[in-house]
Enzyme design. Structure first.
Site, PDB file in Angstrom:
ATOM      1  N   LYS A 212       0.819  -1.231   0.000  1.00 21.38           N
ATOM      2  CA  LYS A 212       0.000   0.000   0.000  1.00 21.38           C
ATOM      3  C   LYS A 212       0.849   1.275   0.000  1.00 21.38           C
ATOM      4  CE  LYS A 212      -4.409  -1.877   1.283  1.00 21.38           C
ATOM      5  NZ  LYS A 212      -5.408  -2.209   2.296  1.00 21.38           N
ATOM      6  N   ARG A 247      -3.724 -10.335   4.527  1.00 20.60           N
ATOM      7  CA  ARG A 247      -4.151 -10.220   3.122  1.00 20.60           C
ATOM      8  C   ARG A 247      -2.982  -9.654   2.326  1.00 20.60           C
ATOM      9  NH1 ARG A 247      -6.157  -6.662  -0.537  1.00 20.60           N
ATOM     10  NH2 ARG A 247      -7.831  -7.408  -1.871  1.00 20.60           N
TER      11      ARG A 247
HETATM   12  N1  HH2 Z   1      -7.492  -3.787   0.784  1.00 15.28           N
HETATM   13  C1  HH2 Z   1      -7.828  -3.734  -0.528  1.00 15.28           C
HETATM   14  C2  HH2 Z   1      -8.959  -4.415  -1.003  1.00 15.28           C
HETATM   15  N2  HH2 Z   1      -9.707  -5.176  -0.180  1.00 15.28           N
HETATM   16  N3  HH2 Z   1     -10.106  -6.065   1.972  1.00 15.28           N
HETATM   17  C3  HH2 Z   1      -9.778  -6.152   3.273  1.00 15.28           C
HETATM   18  N4  HH2 Z   1     -10.498  -6.926   4.118  1.00 15.28           N
HETATM   19  N5  HH2 Z   1      -8.703  -5.472   3.797  1.00 15.28           N
HETATM   20  C4  HH2 Z   1      -7.910  -4.682   3.029  1.00 15.28           C
HETATM   21  O1  HH2 Z   1      -6.966  -4.064   3.559  1.00 15.28           O
HETATM   22  C5  HH2 Z   1      -8.240  -4.556   1.627  1.00 15.28           C
HETATM   23  C6  HH2 Z   1      -9.365  -5.271   1.130  1.00 15.28           C
HETATM   24  C7  HH2 Z   1      -6.992  -2.919  -1.465  1.00 15.28           C
HETATM   25  O2  HH2 Z   1      -5.975  -3.691  -2.037  1.00 15.28           O
HETATM   26  P1  HH2 Z   1      -6.021  -4.317  -3.507  1.00 15.28           P
HETATM   27  O3  HH2 Z   1      -7.107  -5.329  -3.631  1.00 15.28           O
HETATM   28  O4  HH2 Z   1      -4.689  -4.813  -3.872  1.00 15.28           O
HETATM   29  O5  HH2 Z   1      -6.296  -3.081  -4.453  1.00 15.28           O
HETATM   30  P2  HH2 Z   1      -7.578  -2.595  -5.222  1.00 15.28           P
HETATM   31  O6  HH2 Z   1      -8.616  -2.256  -4.230  1.00 15.28           O
HETATM   32  O7  HH2 Z   1      -7.072  -1.394  -5.992  1.00 15.28           O
HETATM   33  O8  HH2 Z   1      -8.039  -3.716  -6.111  1.00 15.28           O
END
Ligand code: HH2
Length: 277
Positions: A212, A247
């Site tokens: 992040k 995660r």
């Molecule tokens: N972070 C993201 C998405 N979903 N769910 C939970 N429970 N906790 C988190 O910290 C979290 C999440 C963001 O990360 P990512 O999926 O890599 O990115 P994007 O939202 O741009 O797809």
């Protein structure tokens, strides 16, 4: 048996902040999920809508088109991992649960879609309740808290009560402070520093720091792929403070780091009393 679980991220999106577009094709996403499982992920979190700051919303039809074939494909490939659906839409959760998912990871903590709590309750599925201040489009504009940890603890307590009231069993609930969702660098660090206060709520704490932007701000690493070492540092700290679900995008290195951390902290640390060599 380790006492932690790694949730590998399977993003089927063109615009996710760190891997957008890489696994947009179902076959590539399925192969990626299989690889993450072989590296040690016991949960695969399949998502079809980016929640990065400023991300554009995705239609229900498009989100279904992205995620359902991936869930079906993972099951067909014989995946033993628990499949999580990262969605805020109840219609997507319904189809994902029917296809074989058994965890709903809703970044709105059941506030986004009034039908979501009932869907999770009826399916008897697990549910991750995550804190987010505001909504993805605007959440990083000057977020403010009284006491960030106290405010989020109160929020997660209230959302847990709501979920239980809606018929979701308490044992099915996971809690997540939502690192980066309406938080400054300092808010994220304070949450990590005082994570034990959220663990006091008595439910497994999920932590999602992977690649992040606050890690980029601290290290000067602009490319999210270069933030693996920083991701590991935060996950090791979070484990030590009581988080048990991680995660991450980079499963293999995090698994090694947490295996060593868990083995180390499972025995009490003693101050050396002798100076003999
Ligand atoms: N972070 C993201 C998405 N979903 N769910 C939970 N429970 N906790 C988190 O910290 C979290 C999440 C963001 O990360 P990512 O999926 O890599 O990115 P994007 O939202 O741009 O797809």
């Amino acid at each position: 048996m380790s006492d932690f679980r790694i949730m590998g991220v399977v993003n089927v999106t063109p615009d996710s902040f760190s891997d957008g577009g890489r696994y947009l094709d179902s076959a590539a996403a399925i192969a990626h999920g299989v690889e993450l499982e072989s590296e040690g992920a016991s949960i695969l979190d399949v998502g079809g809508e980016s929640t990065r700051p400023g991300a554009a919303p995705v239609s229900e039809a498009e989100e279904l088109r992205r995620v359902i074939p991936v869930i079906e494909g993972l099951i067909e490939q014989g995946s033993k991992a628990q499949i999580s659906i990262d969605t805020s839409k109840s219609a997507v959760a319904v189809r994902a649960l029917a296809a074989g998912a058994s965890l709903v990871n809703d970044v709105t903590a059941l506030r986004g879609d009034p039908k979501m709590a009932g869907v999770v309750a009826d399916a008897g599925a697990d549910c991750c309740l995550m804190h987010m201040l505001g909504e993805p489009r605007t959440m990083q504009r000057d977020p403010r808290y009284g006491d960030v940890v106290g405010d989020i603890k109160g929020f997660l307590e209230e959302r847990t009560a709501f979920a239980v009231q809606a018929g979701i069993a308490l044992e099915r609930i996971l809690l997540d402070p939502g690192i980066g969702f309406g938080k400054t660098v300092e808010h994220n660090l304070e949450l990590l520093r005082r994570l034990d206060e959220l663990v006091e709520l008595g439910r497994p704490v999920v932590i999602g720091t992977s690649r992040k932007s606050f890690l980029g701000r601290l290290t000067g690493r602009e490319d999210p792929d270069d933030r693996v070492a920083a991701t590991i540092a935060t996950n090791v700290l979070a484990y030590e403070r009581g988080a048990r679900v991680f995660r991450v995008h980079d499963v293999a290195p995090v698994r090694d780091a947490l295996t060593v951390t868990a083995a180390t902290v499972s025995a009490p640390w003693k101050t050396p009393t002798s100076t003999t060599k």
